[in-house]
Design a protein around this motif. Structure first.
Motif, mmCIF file in Angstrom:
data_model
loop_
_atom_site.group_PDB
_atom_site.id
_atom_site.type_symbol
_atom_site.label_atom_id
_atom_site.label_comp_id
_atom_site.label_asym_id
_atom_site.label_seq_id
_atom_site.Cartn_x
_atom_site.Cartn_y
_atom_site.Cartn_z
ATOM 1 N N LEU A 1 7.060 -1.404 -5.710
ATOM 2 C CA LEU A 1 7.907 -0.606 -6.597
ATOM 3 C C LEU A 1 8.202 -1.366 -7.890
ATOM 4 O O LEU A 1 8.181 -0.790 -8.987
ATOM 5 N N VAL A 2 8.479 -2.663 -7.776
ATOM 6 C CA VAL A 2 8.780 -3.470 -8.955
ATOM 7 C C VAL A 2 7.596 -3.496 -9.906
ATOM 8 O O VAL A 2 7.768 -3.408 -11.131
ATOM 9 N N GLU A 3 6.382 -3.597 -9.374
ATOM 10 C CA GLU A 3 5.220 -3.639 -10.255
ATOM 11 C C GLU A 3 5.036 -2.320 -11.001
ATOM 12 O O GLU A 3 4.351 -2.278 -12.028
ATOM 13 N N LEU B 1 14.226 -0.203 -5.306
ATOM 14 C CA LEU B 1 14.735 0.381 -4.067
ATOM 15 C C LEU B 1 16.183 -0.069 -3.917
ATOM 16 O O LEU B 1 16.462 -1.261 -3.769
ATOM 17 N N GLU B 2 17.114 0.873 -3.982
ATOM 18 C CA GLU B 2 18.524 0.523 -3.862
ATOM 19 C C GLU B 2 18.823 -0.036 -2.471
ATOM 20 O O GLU B 2 18.258 0.427 -1.476
ATOM 21 N N ASP B 3 19.742 -0.992 -2.407
ATOM 22 C CA ASP B 3 20.115 -1.559 -1.114
ATOM 23 C C ASP B 3 20.698 -0.499 -0.186
ATOM 24 O O ASP B 3 20.472 -0.525 1.030
ATOM 25 N N ARG B 4 21.457 0.439 -0.746
ATOM 26 C CA ARG B 4 22.056 1.473 0.095
ATOM 27 C C ARG B 4 21.032 2.498 0.583
ATOM 28 O O ARG B 4 21.358 3.335 1.418
ATOM 29 N N ILE C 1 0.838 -1.206 0.000
ATOM 30 C CA ILE C 1 0.000 0.000 0.000
ATOM 31 C C ILE C 1 0.870 1.252 0.000
ATOM 32 O O ILE C 1 0.600 2.222 -0.726
ATOM 33 N N ALA C 2 1.927 1.241 0.799
ATOM 34 C CA ALA C 2 2.815 2.399 0.872
ATOM 35 C C ALA C 2 3.470 2.667 -0.480
ATOM 36 O O ALA C 2 3.537 3.819 -0.942
ATOM 37 N N ALA C 3 3.976 1.626 -1.125
ATOM 38 C CA ALA C 3 4.633 1.801 -2.415
ATOM 39 C C ALA C 3 3.667 2.367 -3.447
ATOM 40 O O ALA C 3 3.996 3.315 -4.179
ATOM 41 N N ARG C 4 2.492 1.818 -3.522
ATOM 42 C CA ARG C 4 1.513 2.277 -4.514
ATOM 43 C C ARG C 4 1.118 3.725 -4.258
ATOM 44 O O ARG C 4 0.940 4.506 -5.208
ATOM 45 N N HIS C 5 0.963 4.096 -3.003
ATOM 46 C CA HIS C 5 0.582 5.472 -2.690
ATOM 47 C C HIS C 5 1.694 6.451 -3.055
ATOM 48 O O HIS C 5 1.434 7.510 -3.653
#
Length: 344
Positions: free
Chosen positions: A209-211, A216-219, A173-177
């Motif tokens: 995020l992928v969809e 999201l970078e590891d760093r 939900i957070a990513a989509r928003h």
């Protein structure tokens, strides 16, 4: 029956006499015996009310071999519990369910994980609600293998009944928003990366995020330590690692988000004009943050209430599901941009 001086103690005999039944019938009626006629049960209850009769839970428990006490254990990392805005609501839900069942809550803030076994086995409680993720798998395995009546709240372990929030969905939900608000670069900050609930939130966030064709970078992922300022230090680490400032920050919980906001402000950044920010839980402080915090709401009272109901059902000999998952929901406030069309 009530003369001068101290009043005489009302007994079950007094109730039986007033209701016109035998003592055994009163006892069966008060213990919910299905063979007692409804009219008789109501007559007994009316007599109790008239006389002010209250059953002794201690005497009743001794007769049945029970205590009517339910233990609630939270590891001392979260102490003082009364000051933790998440766990106070969970405990409120537990109290709500136990009061309806005339059970008593015994709250223990434990320093040693092994203390849980002692609490469960020393005869002070009939069952135990273990709240949070800070109990080792070894201790939980002993609960399972010894068939000790335990229900986990906000944590899950194979073979033990539990109630949890949909942490993965919270991250999604957070990513989509944040994507809908126009953000294209991201960070994730947390108190620690060992907490399985936080891990699931991170996994759900990455998936969202992928969809959208983003990453999201590891760093850009950092933990700042188990304290109220953990989000601050995590945010500082992210900004030190990245060449630029992320457009959006997702924090594993609200305290991490609110302390991350201080780190952003120390760099002269404003929310949400420079950086969108959101957390998870919707603790009561989130709505009063400046600006009010966008978050994913967790049903904290529901976690406690359902956990207690599961334990009571288990103590009654009923089958209960191994895992109960409660839904989460987006709460949009002022720290994020709600739509892609918003000007930045």
């Amino acid at each position: 029956m009530f003369g001068q001086g101290a009043p005489n103690k009302v007994t079950i005999r007094d109730v039986a006499d007033l209701a016109g039944v035998g003592i055994a019938t009163v006892s069966r009626a008060l213990n919910g015996d299905a063979e007692v006629a409804e009219a008789t049960r109501l007559r007994v209850l009316e007599a109790c009310e008239t006389l002010g009769f209250r059953r002794s839970s201690l005497a009743r428990g001794l007769k049945r071999g029970t205590t009517d006490n339910i233990g609630v254990a939270i590891m001392s990392r979260h102490a003082p519990v009364v000051l933790n805005p998440f766990y106070t609501e969970v405990i409120g839900g537990i109290e709500e369910a136990l009061e309806a069942s005339e059970k008593h809550l015994l709250l223990s803030s434990l320093k040693r994980r092994e203390g849980l076994l002692a609490l469960a086995q020393e005869g002070r409680v009939d069952g135990l609600l273990v709240v949070g993720c800070d109990v080792s798998d070894g201790v939980l395995a002993q609960f399972r293998d010894r068939n000790i009546p335990v229900v986990l709240v906000d944590h899950a372990f194979e073979g033990l009944p539990s109630v949890v929030s949909d942490h993965w969905q919270a991250g999604l939900i957070a990513a989509r928003h944040l994507v809908a608000g126009g953000s294209r670069s991201f960070a994730f900050v947390t108190e620690n990366l060992d907490n399985p609930n936080f891990g699931q939130r991170l996994d759900g966030f990455r998936h969202g995020l992928v969809e959208a064709g983003l990453t999201l970078e590891d760093r850009a992922v950092a933990a700042g330590g188990d304290a109220w300022d953990g989000g601050y230090f995590a945010m500082e680490r992210v900004m030190e690692r990245l060449a630029g400032i992320p457009e959006a920050v997702f924090a594993a919980n609200d305290p991490a988000a609110m302390s991350a906001a201080k780190a952003l402000a120390s760099r002269g950044l404003t929310i949400p004009d420079d950086v969108s920010l959101m957390g998870v839980d919707d603790i009561h402080l989130a709505a009063h943050h400046d600006p009010p915090l966008t978050t994913v709401r967790v049903d904290k009272v529901g976690l406690g209430r359902v956990g207690a109901q599961l334990l009571l059902a288990r103590l009654a000999g009923e089958d209960v599901p191994e895992r109960t998952t409660l839904p989460v929901e987006l709460v949009i406030r002022s720290t994020t941009w709600p739509t892609l069309g918003s000007e930045r």
